[in-house]
Design a protein around this motif. Structure first.
Motif, short mmCIF file in Angstrom:
data_model
loop_
_atom_site.label_atom_id
_atom_site.label_comp_id
_atom_site.label_asym_id
_atom_site.label_seq_id
_atom_site.Cartn_x
_atom_site.Cartn_y
_atom_site.Cartn_z
N THR A 152 0.85 -1.19 0.00
CA THR A 152 0.00 0.00 0.00
C THR A 152 0.88 1.23 0.00
O THR A 152 1.99 1.23 0.51
CB THR A 152 -0.90 0.04 1.24
OG1 THR A 152 -0.10 -0.17 2.40
CG2 THR A 152 -1.96 -1.03 1.17
N LYS B 120 -2.85 4.27 2.06
CA LYS B 120 -3.48 3.00 2.38
C LYS B 120 -4.21 2.39 1.20
O LYS B 120 -5.16 1.63 1.38
CB LYS B 120 -4.47 3.16 3.54
CG LYS B 120 -3.88 3.77 4.77
CD LYS B 120 -3.63 2.72 5.80
CE LYS B 120 -3.12 3.34 7.08
NZ LYS B 120 -3.16 2.44 8.19
N LYS B 121 -3.81 2.76 0.02
CA LYS B 121 -4.44 2.14 -1.15
C LYS B 121 -3.43 1.27 -1.85
O LYS B 121 -2.23 1.48 -1.70
CB LYS B 121 -4.92 3.24 -2.10
CG LYS B 121 -6.15 3.94 -1.60
CD LYS B 121 -6.74 4.87 -2.60
CE LYS B 121 -5.78 5.48 -3.55
NZ LYS B 121 -5.14 6.69 -3.15
N PRO B 122 -3.90 0.32 -2.62
CA PRO B 122 -2.94 -0.52 -3.33
C PRO B 122 -2.05 0.34 -4.22
O PRO B 122 -2.51 1.28 -4.86
CB PRO B 122 -3.81 -1.46 -4.16
CG PRO B 122 -5.13 -1.44 -3.50
CD PRO B 122 -5.27 -0.11 -2.86
#
Lengths: 828, 185
Positions: B125, B129-131
């Protein structure tokens, strides 16, 4: 020598009729070595073709000159089977470059086979992108022989709209007789020789058939007299069903001398007419095997049963009508009393071995029968079947049954190819049988027998035509995607036809196209129950199960189909669908590719492969697949849809709209298509149009929740929050567990500033999405927890509108982190 | 922590695939290794077979480079390591770097393995907090157990999140009622 070759030919035909291809081929090779005639060549090629080796027939025929029509036809058929379309066309019509023959030339040249020749030629034209010419050929073929279904089917599939009423009718005597291969000449001449040579009869032209028919119509007396010395009149006079079952007995007696005890199997086209309505067509038993030329026993079977005017036992049309009749059939002949002729012993011997239905008289229900049905002796109903339905039959109007020559032709194209003679015997018998049965009526004796005979024959065929008209209308409606109408028409078929694989599959497909997958599944599972050997249509069933996500049923289906027939593309499509549902896309791709290998002309396999490539994000390959599907079948609207989808994913919205529109032109009733078009129009900023389209979609199919959802989202995008909410509330009632609905409601409330409600709905959306991977929902909640800082929110709202978030500068506080920590799972 | 706890094995990635939320996209990438013993190279690393493995043959750090044709969203990396079979060849310190090319890689994850015995799931991430979206991933083995020089790696899988909303930029629908109407197949 000629006698020897005749005997040999008879032996070969007999072997062919018994599917003993090794014997047939061996003997035919010997015959051809002995006699290098074109007839022997044709016979050998036929043996090869029927034993499944089209390439042998092809090479054999190519190596020698083929001048006779049947040789040319067989060679052309081999060419088409081996995908040598240009060559096939050359043979049939003179080819692409030379001056082509006109249809009339073809009719002249091929005579009886002209209808099949034209049908084959039509197929070649359609496959080589000359749809207009193909359509012409099909039309002509149908006009020559209205009993052919496949040209009609092909016409519907290429998008033409042939009129079933015009197509399936017996316009003239000419038509009637020319559909049938040579009828009476064989009978007339047959009594002289014990073995008939097929080829001499094959040479007959339509002219002959007219002649034959005239002979047929002439006093049946003359026919009888040609058969035996007895005065036929005596038979006619005394012939009453109960007492004299075989008016032709003497005739058959002669033939029986030539008889070989060959079992015959007949097949009942119907269990019996749906006796509920006198207009329901029924046309009874057909001989399944074509007799070899010298096979008199076959004739006997027919003559014996001819006098029995059976009442079809339908009564309560059961789903198992066919089996019911088959058991009954054998008994009925036995129970026939008064079989006093010498034929009887032979009959007994035969029917034991013959197929169930042979002995039962073919029945034809026709409203045009001259004799009042009720006058038929009741005995016949008893004879037909042992079911209790006979009693019901008795109470209903009795119908006259007459042997249909025509359905025989229609269903057994095999018989018409090389073995055109065989049916002749059948025909002639049937005609004479008709005569006898009519005559034996007693009631009809007031009218001239021959005219009666003709009328009744026509009535028999009329029954079949009526059925074909109805089925044709249903099929045409389905191909034009008027699915509701198709279902309606097909559901009104007589129940013994309704509960067959073909009809139910069409209905299942109609439901499928309407996106009523539950109904479709129900129908298809019925098909599996009654005809578990049927693969055509099973690919639709597998896709239905895919939509319904019934993985167990789909797995069972695909295993069963692939075990049963590894050479059918439908089986591999089902297998591919099964793995696709399990998200094993690589394996699914492998199976769809296998389906394509098995049949490169099967459009649906390409479409499914394309969808699979979309799921693995290999869009270029997917585009190629969809294009291939369209190449094979330009009316395959699923492939147009697939192309539209890819362009949508690539954000090429105008292209997407164009392709969806093309799909819609083919299938205007699809609410899913309309829904997609609406969304694309919205993406193209044509919101008004989008709303119109979505409204249309909802009108067509109010059950489609996605239409309402997208309408709500368009309203939301256009800031019509109240209407959007209303729409969504309705949707909530319809599909209460759909997380997307709550998500959108949450977004609407967010816009309306009602953060509490928004958050509530977002968390409901989260709850309903157990996989928890919906980043968008999480982010939507993230935004909610920002402190009262309008600016970042609006910016983020805009971004979150599109769902996929770019990296932003949102400042998340620790509180946010902990708040969402429990919800987020970076694991799976 | 005085005694390091053993790294627990994660679930089989196949189960991950079946949820429909992720998709393995290693096949869309070009794989390369810093070094390998003949017969123990990329093929053995990507053959879906836990018996075969990559064995490096050079100096540390040992690198596995995964290069995509286009910028790809990567959600999770799954690495299979087994101390019992590989002993001193088992990696103990792994660094995961992403970037556009070899020259602008940035470390985003570093993990310590203590006697692993199965699949290790490495979520990737970014700061939000995102891919992570990237052209290239580099897995660097910085140290092995018992200070081994070379390393064994049995299998590596790369997963991308599946959006699966066929139309409209909406998240995936959850009920069959919606999914039935989502597309024409």
């Amino acid at each position: 020598n000629s006698g020897c070759s005749l005997a040999l030919q008879a032996a070969i035909w007999q072997a062919l009729n018994h599917y003993a291809y090794r014997d047939a081929v061996f003997l035919a090779e010997r015959l051809y070595a002995e006699v290098h005639s074109e007839e022997a060549l044709f016979l050998l090629a036929t043996c090869y073709y029927r034993s499944g080796k089209a390439y042998k027939a092809y090479r054999l025929l190519k190596g020698h000159s083929c001048t006779t029509p049947q040789c040319k036809y067989l060679l052309a058929k081999c060419c088409v089977d081996l995908s040598k379309l240009a060559e096939g066309e050359q043979i049939l019509s003179g080819g692409v470059l030379n001056k082509q023959k006109s249809h009339d030339d073809i009719v002249m040249e091929f005579g009886d086979s002209a209808c099949f020749t034209l049908s084959l030629l039509g197929h070649v034209y359609c496959k080589t992108d000359r749809l207009a010419k193909g359509s012409e050929c099909y039309q002509k073929s149908l006009s020559l022989n209205p009993f052919l279904w496949s040209p009609f089917e092909s016409l519907c599939e290429i998008g033409e709209k042939p009129d079933p009423d015009q197509t399936f009718k017996l316009t003239s005597l000419q038509n009637f007789s020319s559909c049938l291969p040579n009828t009476c000449t064989t009978l007339v001449s047959n009594h002289n020789i014990s073995h008939r040579q097929p080829e001499s009869v094959l040479m007959e032209t339509p002219q002959d058939t007219i002649e034959l028919n005239r002979i047929n119509l002439e006093s049946s007396n003359s026919k009888y007299s040609s058969l035996n010395s007895d005065s036929p009149v005596s038979y006619i006079d005394s012939a009453v069903i109960s007492s004299d079952p075989v008016p032709l007995g003497s005739g058959t007696a002669i033939l029986s001398k030539q008889a070989q005890n060959k079992p015959k199997t007949g097949r009942s086209l119907l269990g019996g007419p749906a006796a509920l309505s006198p207009l329901t067509p029924s046309f009874g038993i057909l001989p399944l095997e074509t007799p070899s030329p010298g096979d008199g026993t076959y004739l006997q079977n027919y003559t014996n049963s001819s006098s029995v005017i059976d009442v079809p036992s339908t009564g309560a049309p059961s789903k198992k009508t066919v089996s019911r009749i088959s058991q009954a059939g054998t008994k009925s002949v036995f129970s026939q009393s008064g079989n006093s002729r010498e034929v009887t012993p032979v009959l007994v011997a035969q029917t034991q071995s013959s197929g169930p239905q042979t002995s039962t008289t073919p029945q034809v229900l026709s409203p045009t029968i001259a004799a009042p049905p009720n006058s038929l002796p009741r005995r016949s109903s008893r004879l037909f079947t042992s079911d209790s339905s006979t009693t019901k039959e008795n109470s209903k109007k009795l119908k006259m049954k007459f042997p249909p020559k025509i359905p025989n032709r229609k269903t057994k194209s095999k018989t018409n190819k090389g073995g055109i003679t065989q049916p002749n015997l059948n025909d002639s018998l049937e005609i004479t049988k008709l005569d006898s049965s009519i005559i034996s009526e007693g009631k009809i004796s007031t009218v001239a027998p021959q005219i009666q005979a003709f009328t009744l024959q026509k009535a028999a065929a009329e029954g079949l035509m009526s059925l074909l008209r109805d089925m044709g209308k249903g099929y045409l409606a389905l191909c034009s995607y008027n699915c509701k109408e198709a279902i309606n028409i097909l559901s009104h078929l007589p129940s013994h036809h309704y509960y067959t694989g073909w009809v139910l599959c069409q209905i299942g497909r109609a439901y499928f196209e309407l996106a009523e997958y539950m109904q479709a599944e129900r129908i298809f599972s019925e098909v599996r129950r009654i005809e578990n050997y049927r693969v055509e249509g099973m690919e639709i069933y597998s896709t239905t199960l895919w939509h319904l996500q019934k993985d167990v049923a789909l797995s069972v289906l695909s295993k069963d189909l692939t075990d049963m027939d590894k050479n059918s593309p439908e089986a591999w499509c089902a297998a591919g669908n099964c793995f696709s549902l399990q998200r094993e896309h690589d394996i699914a791709i492998k199976f769809f590719q296998r389906a394509i290998q098995v049949d490169p002309n099967y459009a649906y396999a390409y479409t499914l492969l394309g969808h699979e490539f979309v799921l693995t994000e290999e869009l270029d390959k997917a585009l190629a697949c969809f294009r291939n599907a369209i190449r094979v079948n330009p009316r395959h609207y699923n492939a147009w849809y697939g192309l539209g989808m890819i362009y949508y994913k690539q954000e090429k919205f105008s292209l997407a709209e164009m392709h969806f529109q093309k799909a819609l032109d083919i299938n205007p009733q699809s609410s899913v298509l309309l829904c997609h078009i609406g969304v694309v129009q919205h993406a193209l900023k044509k919101s008004e149009k989008a709303l119109d389209t979505l409204n249309k979609a909802i009108n067509i199919d109010p059950k489609n929740p996605l239409c309402k959802f997208h309408r709500a989202s368009v309203l939301f995008a256009n800031e019509k929050y109240k209407s959007a909410l209303q729409e969504l509330e309705e949707l909530k009632q319809i599909v209460p567990k759909e997380s997307l609905v709550y998500f959108l409601i949450g977004k609407v409330y967010k816009k309306l500033g009602q953060t509490h409600l928004a958050l509530m709905n977002f968390s409901w959306a989260m709850d309903l999405d157990p996989k928890g991977a919906n980043n968008q929902i999480k982010e939507a909640i993230d935004k909610r927890y920002l402190p009262d800082d309008e600016e970042p929110i609006t910016r983020e709202e805009q971004i979150s509108e599109f769902g996929t978030d770019e990296s932003q500068e949102s400042s998340m506080t620790d509180a946010d982190d902990t708040q969402l920590h429990a919800v987020e799972s970076d694991e799976f | 922590m005085t005694t390091p706890n053993k790294t627990p094995p994660g679930a089989d990635p196949k189960q991950l695939e079946r949820t429909g939320t992720v998709r393995e996209i290693g096949s869309q990438a070009v794989w390369s290794l810093s070094s390998c013993k003949p017969g123990f190279g990329v093929d053995q690393l990507r053959d879906d077979n836990l018996e075969t493995y990559w064995q490096s043959d050079g100096s540390q750090p040992h690198l596995v480079n995964i290069q995509f044709r286009r910028k790809t969203t990567v959600k999770t990396l799954c690495i299979y390591a087994d101390y019992k079979s590989d002993e001193s060849y088992t990696p103990s310190k792994i660094s995961v770097r992403v970037g556009n090319n070899f020259h602008n890689l940035q470390e985003i994850r570093q993990l310590e393995l203590v006697e692993p015995s199965g699949w290790i799931h490495v979520p990737l991430t970014d700061t939000h907090k995102k891919p992570v979206r990237t052209f290239m991933i580099q897995i660097a083995v910085l140290a092995n157990h018992q200070n081994g020089r070379d390393t064994h790696m049995r299998q590596i899988k790369v997963y991308t999140p599946v959006e699966e909303s066929s139309i409209g930029k909406f998240p995936r629908c959850t009920t069959i009622d919606f999914m039935m109407y989502r597309s024409i197949r």
